[in-house]
Write an enzyme that holds these catalytic residues in place. Structure first.
Site, PDB file in Angstrom:
ATOM      1  N   HIS A 113       0.849  -1.193   0.000  1.00  0.00           N
ATOM      2  CA  HIS A 113       0.000   0.000   0.000  1.00  0.00           C
ATOM      3  C   HIS A 113       0.880   1.237   0.000  1.00  0.00           C
ATOM      4  CE1 HIS A 113      -3.037   2.951   1.068  1.00  0.00           C
ATOM      5  NE2 HIS A 113      -3.954   2.048   0.819  1.00  0.00           N
TER       6      HIS A 113
ATOM      7  N   ARG B 215      -6.262   9.978  -0.968  1.00  0.00           N
ATOM      8  CA  ARG B 215      -5.865  10.332  -2.330  1.00  0.00           C
ATOM      9  C   ARG B 215      -7.094  10.437  -3.213  1.00  0.00           C
ATOM     10  NH1 ARG B 215      -2.964   6.318  -4.533  1.00  0.00           N
ATOM     11  NH2 ARG B 215      -3.525   4.985  -2.780  1.00  0.00           N
TER      12      ARG B 215
END
Ligand SMILES: Cc1cc2nc3c(=O)[nH]c(=O)nc-3n(C[C@H](O)[C@H](O)[C@H](O)COP(=O)(O)OP(=O)(O)OC[C@H]3O[C@@H](n4cnc5c(N)ncnc54)[C@H](O)[C@@H]3O)c2cc1C
Ligand code: SF4
Ligand code: SF4
Ligand code: FES
Lengths: 245, 610
Positions: free
Chosen positions: B257, B273
Site C-alpha cells: 500500500h 488520495r
C-alpha cells in the site's frame, strides 16, 4: 538521553497452579513515537515471553487493548509513552473476567450484551433482491454512524461505579447501543419495547449519571447526551405505562 | 477432550466468515465461527475506505455498470484473475450492498445539490440529482473508471462488520472467540473439521463439521512492515498447507500500500488520495503527475507504490531515523473534511504521530498490505484437494484479484464471496451425509498434542521463536519486496530454507501454561516460514512482471509464458521447499489481455512467437 521507563504490571495466570496475583516491574529505554503497544511487545519478546495482553489492530480501531493505565481505563495502543510519567502502572480492566495478566474476556461479556439488548434491526419486512434500496437521509445515516462508532473496548464499563457494584448493570455501552437503534428508522421497535429492556435498575434507572463513562471513552462517544435522551424517553414511557394500567 | 459437533464450522469471524455463516443460519443449519479475537475485532473492522459496487447512484458514477466494474477489476488484476469469478463478483456486488443496508449498515447517501470535490489537488464541483436523494452514494478510489466505492464515513469495515455480527447474533450463529484453529482433520480426501486450542485455558478442542470453511484473512505479518493487524498471521493458510493436498494460489502476488505511516505502518486510507490528497517528495513537490500524467495519485496502488519506491531510490525521499519516506498532503481538503469524512485519519495522525494533518504533512511509505494469493478454491469456494472444505475472503485465492486488487474490491469480495460460498456450503451440507472416522480424528489430536509437548519440553531445540520470526520477516523484506530480481530472490529462498531449519528447533522459554503467547507464536512459526517460502519461490520462478509482482530483470508482462496461476503444495511436512505447479489464469478471457492504460506497458503477448 532517552528516559528509562518503569512498568509495574499486574501478573496472574489462573491456568498456572504455581501463579499468584502480584505485580512485576520491567524497565525499558524509551524510543521515539513509543506507544504501549511497542513497549509491551518489547517486554514480551526481550524480557518475559509469558506476559499476556491483547492487541489486534494496534491502530485504535478494534477495541482489543483496553487496560487501566495509571488508574485510568484506556486503549493501550493509543497511549503514547511521552504522555506518561516515568513510572507506569498497568492493570487489567475490572468487571470483565480475567484471562491472564492484562488480558480479559470482553468477547463473552459483549455477546451477552447483544442478546440482552437484541442488538440488531427488528423489522417485519423481508429483503427484496430486485428492489432498489430504501432511501435514507444522509443526515440520519450520519447520526446512526455517530453512535455506531463504539469499538466495544469496555473502558466505559470498567470506569462505571454502578457496573462495578452490580454485575447485571447493562452499562453505558449497552445504553448507547439502544440509542443507536432508536435513531434508526429501519428498526421498528417502539419506546415500549426499549422500556422492557432498559426501563429498570439494570438499565437506565441504575445509572448514577456521574459520567465516568464519557470521560474515558476513547472514541469520544456522546454518552452523556445519549443517557440523558434515554432517561427522558424512558421516563415518559414509564408514566404512559402507569396510566395504561 | 471436548468435541463439538456442528453442521458448518467457519474458521474466522471476519466479514467473509460471518457472511457465510449467516447463509448457514438462515437455512436452519447450525454454524460456529472460530476466531482469535471477538468477532468485531477481526481485521475487517480496520478497513476504512469502502466497498466497490456498481450502483451508479452518485452523479460521478453515472453510466457505471457491472460491466465497467468487471473491466476495471480485470485490468487491475493485470489479467491474472479468473474472469468468470470477476464477472460473478461484479454482478453480485450491488445486491449485496443493498442487503447490507437492509440489515442495518448506515451507508452514506446521496445528498442532492452542488458540492466540492478534489481531484489530484484541484477543486471541482459536482451536482447530485434530486431524483437520487437518499440512495447509497459512492466515492472515488484508486484504479476505477467511476466513483463506485460505497462507504460509511471512514469506518466502513467497522460498521459493516458490526451489522453482520448483529445478524449472526440474531440468527444464533455461535462465535467461539479466543480460539485458534491449529490443524484440519482430514483423510486426504475429505475434511471433517479442525483441532483447536483455547486462548483462555490452553486446552485442545475438536470441532467436527459436515463442512469446514477457512476465512482467516491475510498473512501480512510474515512481513516486517505491514498494515495488517497483529493477528493476520496465516493460521488458516498454514492449516491448509499442512494437509499436503491443498495448494496455495499465487502466493507471490503481494500488494504493497502506498500510504503506511512511518514508523508504525498504520494505514491511512486510499480515500485520502481519492478525495484529492497528493504525494510530495523531499522538496515538497508532486511527482506522481509526472510519472502518470492521467491518473497521477489515483493510479492503482501497485503503480503508485512502485513509483514511490522509484522516487525514493532517486534520492528524493525524506530522510528519517526509520528510513526514507515521502509526504502525504491533505491540508488543502480543509478542517471540516479532515475531521469529518477523514476523521479516522485525523485521529491516527494526532494519536500515533503527534501531528496535525490539517496543518502538517504526513510521513508515508509503501508497506505490505494485501495478500492476493491464498488457499486456492474454485468459483464456488470449494478448496482444491479436499471435499467439504471451503474458503473465502482474503484467506482464499478465489481469484478475482489476480496480481493486483483494487482498493475497495476486497471488502466487497468478503461479503459477496461470503454470500455465494455460504450458499454453496448449504447445498453441500444438505446434499449428503458425512461419516466421521474416529481413527482419523484421534490421530490428528495425537499429532497436535505431540507438537505442543515438543515445544514445551524443548526436545526439538531451544531456538527463540521471536528471533526466528524476526529473521523470516527480514528475509522477505529484503529479498521479496516491491522490486524483485533473481539475485535477491535466490538469496531470500536460501536464507528462508535455513530459517525453516531453525524454526524446527524452536523450544519455549516458559512453561506454556494457559493461553501462553509464546506457545501461540511457536505453534505457527514453521508454517509461517513455509508460507514465506511459497511467496519467495513463486516470485523467483515467475520470470515476468505482472501487477504487484515486479521483476527488475524481467520488466515485461509475459502473456505468452506466464498467463498462469502458481499452485504451491507442501507435500510432506519435512520437505525443505514447496512443489510448484501451474494452471491457466482463467478458464476464458471475456476481456482479452491488453494494456491497462496505466503503469508500464511492455507486454509480451500470447500471439507473439519467440
Ligand atoms: C488497514 C487496512 C485497511 C483496509 N481497507 C480496505 C478498504 O477500505 N476497502 C477494501 O476493500 N479492503 C480494505 N482492506 C482489506 C480488507 O479489509 C481485508 O481484505 C478484509 O477485511 C479481509 O476480511 P476477511 O473476512 O477475509 O478476514 P478478517 O477480517 O481478517 O478476519 C479473519 C478472521 O479469522 C480469524 N482467524 C485468523 N486465524 C485464525 C486461526 N488460526 N484460528 C481461528 N481463527 C482465526 C480472525 O480472528 C478473524 O476473525 C484493508 C486492509 C487493511 C490492512
Ligand atoms: S453515567 Fe451511568 S453508565 Fe456512565 S459511568 Fe456513571 S453510572 Fe456508569
Ligand atoms: S462506548 Fe466508548 S468506552 Fe464504551 S465500549 Fe464503546 S468505545 Fe469503548
Ligand atoms: S489494538 Fe485495536 S484498539 Fe488497540
Amino acid at each position: 538521553m532517552p528516559r528509562l521507563l518503569k512498568f509495574n504490571i499486574f501478573r496472574y495466570n489462573p491456568q498456572d497452579p504455581g501463579s499468584k496475583p502480584h505485580m512485576d516491574s520491567f524497565v525499558l529505554e524509551e524510543t521515539d513515537s513509543m506507544t504501549l503497544f511497542i513497549a509491551l511487545n518489547r517486554i514480551r519478546e526481550e524480557q518475559d515471553p509469558s506476559l499476556q495482553f491483547d492487541f489486534c489492530c494496534r491502530a485504535g480501531i478494534c477495541g482489543s487493548c483496553g487496560m487501566v493505565v495509571n488508574g485510568r481505563p484506556g486503549l493501550a495502543c493509543h497511549t503514547k509513552t511521552v504522555d506518561l510519567p516515568g513510572d507506569v502502572t498497568l492493570l487489567p480492566l475490572p468487571v470483565f473476567r480475567l484471562v491472564g495478566d492484562l488480558s480479559v474476556d470482553t468477547g463473552a461479556w459483549f455477546r451477552e450484551m447483544y442478546n440482552k439488548v437484541e442488538s440488531w434491526i427488528h423489522t417485519s419486512k423481508s429483503f427484496d433482491q430486485s428492489a432498489v434500496e430504501e432511501r435514507m437521509d444522509n443526515e440520519v445515516a450520519e447520526q446512526i454512524y455517530e453512535l455506531d462508532r463504539c469499538v466495544e473496548c469496555g473502558c466505559c464499563v470498567a470506569a462505571c461505579g454502578t457496573a462495578r457494584l452490580r454485575d447485571d448493570f447493562l452499562g453505558a455501552v449497552a445504553l448507547n447501543r439502544i440509542a443507536r437503534f432508536a435513531v434508526d428508522p429501519r428498526d421498528e421497535r417502539t419506546d415500549r419495547d426499549y422500556y422492557e429492556i432498559i426501563g429498570n435498575d439494570r438499565g437506565i434507572f441504575g445509572c448514577m449519571g456521574l459520567l465516568a463513562c464519557e470521560d474515558v471513552c476513547p472514541k469520544n462517544l456522546p454518552l452523556q447526551n445519549q443517557l440523558g435522551f434515554l432517561r427522558r424517553k424512558m421516563g415518559i414511557t414509564a408514566i404512559k405505562t402507569l396510566f395504561r394500567r | 477432550m471436548q468435541t463439538i459437533y456442528t453442521d458448518v464450522l467457519v474458521i474466522g469471524a471476519g466479514l467473509a466468515g460471518e457472511r457465510a455463516a449467516i447463509e448457514a443460519g438462515q437455512a436452519g443449519l447450525s454454524a460456529i465461527c472460530l476466531s482469535l479475537v471477538p468477532a468485531r475485532r477481526s481485521h475487517s473492522s480496520a478497513a476504512q475506505g469502502g466497498m466497490q459496487a456498481a450502483l451508479g447512484n452518485s452523479v460521478m458514477g453515472e453510466g457505471d455498470s457491472p460491466d465497467v466494474h468487471f473491466q476495471d477489476t480485470v485490468k487491475g488484476s493485470d489479467w491474472g484473475c479468473d474472469q468468470e469469478v470477476a464477472r460473478l463478483f461484479a454482478e453480485t456486488a450491488p445486491v449485496e450492498m443493498r442487503r447490507l443496508a437492509f440489515w442495518g449498515v448506515p451507508w452514506n447517501r446521496v445528498v442532492p445539490g452542488p458540492s466540492i470535490y478534489y481531484k489530484a489537488g484541484k477543486e471541482y464541483e459536482k451536482v447530485e440529482s434530486q431524483e437520487r436523494r437518499g440512495l447509497i452514494t459512492a466515492r472515488s478510489f484508486g484504479g476505477t473508471a467511476k466513483w463506485r466505492t460505497c462507504y460509511v464515513s471512514d469506518g466502513t469495515g467497522h460498521s459493516v462488520l458490526f451489522t453482520v455480527d448483529n445478524r449472526c447474533a440474531e440468527l444464533g450463529v455461535e462465535v467461539h472467540d479466543k480460539t485458534e484453529a491449529l490443524s484440519l482433520i482430514h483423510d486426504g480426501r475429505t475434511c471433517f473439521g479442525a483441532v483447536s486450542r483455547s486462548l483462555r485455558s490452553g486446552e485442545l478442542r475438536v470441532y467436527l463439521a459436515k463442512a469446514t470453511m477457512i476465512a482467516t484473512g491475510g498473512f501480512g505479518r510474515i512481513y516486517q512492515n505491514t498494515t495488517n493487524a497483529v493477528i493476520c498471521d496465516g493460521g488458516g493458510h498454514i492449516a491448509a498447507l499442512d494437509t499436503g493436498v491443498v495448494p496455495m494460489g499465487n502466493m507471490e502476488a503481494v500488494q504493497f500500500h502506498p500510504t503506511g505511516i512511518v514508523p508504525t505502518d498504520i494505514l491511512v486510507t486510499e480515500g485520502c488520495r481519492g478525495d484529492g490528497g497528493t504525494l510530495l517528495d523531499v522538496n515538497e513537490e508532486r511527482f506522481m503527475d509526472k510519472y502518470e500524467p492521467e491518473k497521477a495519485e489515483l493510479a492503482s496502488r501497485d503503480v503508485v507504490s512502485r513509483w514511490m519506491t522509484h522516487h525514493i531510490r532517486q534520492g528524493l525521499g525524506v530522510k528519517s531515523p526509520y528510513g526514507d519516506h515521502l509526504w502525504l498532503d491533505i491540508r488543502h481538503l480543509g478542517e471540516a473534511h479532515i475531521t469529518g469524512k477523514l476523521r479516522e485519519v485525523y485521529e491516527i495522525c494526532t494519536s500515533f504521530l503527534g501531528l496535525d494533518p490539517i496543518r502538517q504533512l504526513i510521513p508515508v511509505r509503501p508497506t505490505q498490505h494485501y495478500s492476493m494469493g491464498g488457499v486456492r478454491t474454485d468459483k464456488n469456494g470449494a478448496v482444491y484437494g479436499l471435499k467439504g472444505l471451503f474458503a473465502a475472503g482474503e484467506a482464499a485465492c478465489w481469484d478475482m484479484h489476480g496480481f493486483n486488487r483494487l482498493g475497495g474490491n476486497s471488502l466487497a469480495e468478503t461479503v459477496v464471496a461470503g454470500g455465494i460460498v455460504g450458499r454453496r456450503i448449504v447445498d453441500h451440507v444438505q446434499g449428503g451425509e458425512v461419516l466421521f472416522n474416529s481413527a482419523v480424528i484421534d490421530a490428528e489430536v495425537k499429532r497436535q498434542r505431540e507438537r505442543l509437548d515438543g515445544l514445551i519440553s524443548g526436545r526439538n531445540g531451544s531456538e527463540n521463536v521471536y528471533k526466528v520470526r524476526a529473521a523470516m520477516q527480514q528475509a522477505l523484506q529484503k529479498g521479496c519486496n516491491i522490486f524483485r530480481d533473481e539475485t535477491g530472490l535466490s538469496e531470500c529462498v536460501a536464507s528462508l530454507e535455513e530459517i525453516l531449519e531453525r524454526a524446527r528447533r524452536v523450544g519455549l522459554k516458559t512453561n506454556g501454561a494457559g493461553a501462553s503467547p509464546e506457545l501461540y507464536a511457536a505453534l505457527r512459526i514453521q508454517g509461517q516460514v513455509k508460507l514465506a517460502l511459497c511467496v519467495a519461490l513463486g516470485a523467483l520462478k515467475r520470470t515476468e512482471s505482472r501487477g504487484s509482482h515486479n521483476r527488475e530483470d524481467y520488466p515485461a508482462r509475459n502473456d505468452r509464458d506466464w498467463l498462469v496461476r502458481t499452485l504451491a503444495y507442501w507435500r510432506n511436512p519435512d520437505d525443505g521447499l514447496p512443489v510448484l505447479e501451474y494452471e491457466p489464469a482463467s478458464p476464458s478471457y471475456e476481456l482479452p489481455p491488453g494494456d491497462r492504460g496505466y503503469g508500464k506497458s511492455e507486454i509480451i503477448s500470447a500471439e507473439q512467437g519467440d
